[in-house]
Design a protein around this motif. Structure first.
Motif, short mmCIF file in Angstrom:
data_model
loop_
_atom_site.label_atom_id
_atom_site.label_comp_id
_atom_site.label_asym_id
_atom_site.label_seq_id
_atom_site.Cartn_x
_atom_site.Cartn_y
_atom_site.Cartn_z
N ILE A 195 1.24 9.79 -5.15
CA ILE A 195 1.79 11.12 -4.87
C ILE A 195 2.37 11.70 -6.16
N PHE A 210 -4.96 8.49 -2.99
CA PHE A 210 -4.36 7.30 -2.40
C PHE A 210 -5.41 6.49 -1.65
N VAL A 211 -6.16 7.15 -0.78
CA VAL A 211 -7.14 6.40 0.03
C VAL A 211 -8.23 5.82 -0.89
N ASN A 250 0.82 -1.21 0.00
CA ASN A 250 0.00 0.00 0.00
C ASN A 250 0.86 1.27 0.00
N LEU A 300 0.95 4.46 -2.43
CA LEU A 300 1.00 5.83 -1.92
C LEU A 300 1.96 6.69 -2.74
N LEU A 349 -14.56 8.76 -0.43
CA LEU A 349 -13.34 9.39 -0.97
C LEU A 349 -13.53 9.83 -2.41
N ALA A 395 -3.22 13.96 -3.64
CA ALA A 395 -2.51 12.71 -3.34
C ALA A 395 -3.21 11.97 -2.21
N GLN A 396 -3.60 12.71 -1.18
CA GLN A 396 -4.26 12.09 -0.03
C GLN A 396 -5.55 11.39 -0.43
#
Lengths: 64, 537
Positions: B150, B188-189, B142, B146, B241, B184-185
């Motif tokens: 990013i 990613f999630v 994971n 990430l 998300l 990115a946050q």
């Protein structure tokens, strides 16, 4: 002595976790949500399996 | 400014899209299955029941097949940035290379190291140590995602970089801004949890197959329940998300959100409908028909009832002044490269944020040179460039809808499956089990559509607002691109055939130990997880 070391180790882990929560929770709330959420998903799915064991123990039928 | 043959650009784009989509057939399963294995093994360590160890070992075997082929398809992509996208690599390499390097050195090495220990350490490590290894594999895979995301977020929302007129490239500015980029946050999630959904459907579907055949019932029932609960929470997280990403696009990538919603004109809150289905026509810049749900779009995108969403025609109009300013910026930058005068640098700095729009105009400028456009032709060049700021609306619109409709299907299926499993009525619901089985490939499709939405919606830029795609490619020949494309298609098709063959083979064989009695404890030492001695059902 072993217990004391274990306790110290857990205390260090707790401090690191708190620092992580404060910093990441502030800077990257969604990263923090991912950590918490993933742990929660694992725990709930694991609890579901253990619950199935308990259900099997409590009833005599073969239903699944 | 060197111009690349448009056919080469299109072939480079097609090749990257193809390799990325091939690679992403394997990635989501890896992301999710590692954490599902961790969950199963956690239950084994907590309860000490053999059946959970069997589960972790069996699903781990299928994970191993997927992981190996996923790695093989992923490595080629990293080389493609250098070979096929050299201008992009030059312009954005600082920002893009950093997270990719960290991904390779930290996350990929971590998961690759521990994956061996996970497979071969069952009888060589203590329960707790092996569980820690499994968690590290999950974390490593994971974290890989990430760093990749990013890097991708930097392309969609360049943060932590600035353009340097001395080096003519984006320079690294802030590692913190790069890592904590809001795009990115959320991305990613969203992607990671979409992987959880894929893995949950995979485990649930194969478990449903066993239950339909009456094989490995206890094993399948536990796997099914864990997957259903894993899946329902993950699906809620994916949808949440997704909403966050939509909100970010509304703020930072208005062209993408307008294309996703098929919104040619600025919305009229609060009654603007969310379009369920339409036939967007990119050439005529209109929808041929629309079926929508009133009152949904405004709160869905803006989280308010009164904020409008800018339509594509209005975005084109708003781009006019930016294209004009961008032409100024590119001209000033060209002069500064020769004269190094403060006046040119000041002029460039004034319009720096619009430089990408000036580069976008190059295709329509005389001799494809924006620095020498005659005064009487500037208006025509700007007008011709304005439609270029939009992505392909048809592709973006429909890929998004397929993803959304599939995610709603997953939500319904997981919710019903979890309920039926908790009620212990699984074997009375053959239709549900069949639906679970046939839905195994759907999350993979949904994630592919998600990528298409994100990346097609980013067009016409490789770095949003800074570098147009048609300037980003390498100057190869068409024959080279066709040859390598055919090579990739053949090679990757063999990989997929191998994956499917092995998956079907091992899934049909089922778990190594069929503990019909869930409380049975098998103390006999066992061979490694890769040794197959299937017991007859």
């Amino acid at each position: 002595m072993t217990k004391l070391l274990r306790l110290a180790g857990l205390a260090v882990a707790l401090v690191i976790s708190l620092l992580f929560a404060v910093f990441v929770g502030d800077q990257g709330p969604w990263y923090f949500a991912w950590v918490i959420g993933t742990v929660m998903i694992i725990l709930i799915s694991g609890a579901g399996a253990i619950m199935l064991d308990a259900q099997s123990n409590l009833s005599s039928d073969e239903e699944i | 400014m060197e111009f690349i043959d448009p056919n080469v650009v299109d072939l480079s784009r097609f090749q990257f899209a193809l390799t990325a989509l091939y690679h992403f057939m394997f990635v989501p399963l890896t992301l999710g299955l590692t954490f599902m294995l961790a969950a199963m093994e956690t239950v084994y360590v907590v309860t000490g029941r053999q059946i959970y160890k069997d589960m972790a070992q069996f699903w781990g075997k299928l994970f191993g097949i997927n992981f190996a082929i996923g790695v093989a398809t992923g490595i080629t992509m990293e080389f493609e940035f250098g070979t096929n996208w050299s201008m992009y690599s030059h312009f954005f390499g600082d920002m893009f290379g950093t997270p990719l390097a960290i991904e390779g050195l930290m996350a990929f090495f971590m998961e690759s190291t521990f994956v061996g220990l996970m497979f071969f350490g069952w009888d060589r490590l203590s329960k707790q140590a092996h569980l820690a290894i499994t968690y590290l594999v999950a974390l490593g895979s994971n974290l890989s995602a990430l760093w990749i995301l990013i890097a991708n977020a930097g392309m969609n929302m360049p943060e932590g970089a600035h353009f340097d007129p001395e080096t003519m490239r984006m320079q690294f500015e802030s590692f913190v801004n790069l890592v904590f980029n809001p795009d990115a946050q959320a991305k990613f999630v969203h992607t990671s949890v979409a992987g959880y959904v894929s893995a949950a459907m995979f485990v649930m579907g194969i478990s449903a197959f066993y239950l339909l055949r009456g094989q490995h019932r206890q094993f399948a029932a536990r796997s099914f329940r864990m997957a259903a609960l894993f899946g329902i929470i993950s699906t809620v997280a994916v949808i949440t998300l997704g909403d966050v990403l939509g909100r970010l696009d509304y703020e930072k990538q208005p062209t993408k959100i307008a294309a996703i919603e098929g919104l040619w004109h600025t919305s009229k809150p609060p009654f603007e409908p969310w379009i369920l289905a339409a036939l967007p026509d990119d050439a005529k810049q209109e929808n041929h028909f629309e079926v929508g749900v009133p009152l949904v779009l405004t709160p869905l995108i803006t989280h308010t009832f009164d904020q409008p969403i800018t339509g594509m025609h209005e975005l084109e109009d708003a781009a006019g002044p930016r294209i004009r300013a961008g032409i100024e910026a590119v001209s000033a930058l060209r002069r500064y490269g020769v004269t190094h005068s403060d006046a040119d640098l000041t002029l460039f700095t004034q319009h720096e944020q619009d430089m990408g729009y000036g580069l976008l105009a190059a295709r329509h400028a005389p001799n494809q040179d924006v620095t020498n456009i005659p005064e009487d032709q500037i208006d025509a060049v700007v007008k011709a460039t304005q439609p270029d700021i939009l992505p392909n609306v048809f592709v973006t619109f429909w890929s998004f809808r397929f993803m959304v409709f599939l995610s709603l299907w997953f939500f319904a299926l997981f919710a019903i499956s979890a309920y039926v499993s908790l009620k212990r009525r699984l074997e009375h619901n053959k239709l549900l089990l069949k639906l679970c089985m046939w839905s195994i490939p759907l999350p993979i499709l949904a994630t592919e559509f998600g990528w298409i939405t994100a990346e097609a919606g980013r067009q016409p830029w490789t770095v949003f607002g800074w570098l147009p795609t048609f300037l980003s490619a390498s100057s190869h020949g068409v024959s080279y691109m066709v040859f390598s494309l055919i090579g990739f298609v053949l090679l990757y098709s063999v990989f997929i055939a191998a994956e499917l063959y092995l998956m079907f083979k091992f899934a049909r064989l089922g778990p190594e130990h069929d503990s019909m009695e869930p409380h049975a404890q098998l103390h006999a030492p066992k061979p490694s997880a890769f040794d197959m001695h299937p017991t007859a059902p």
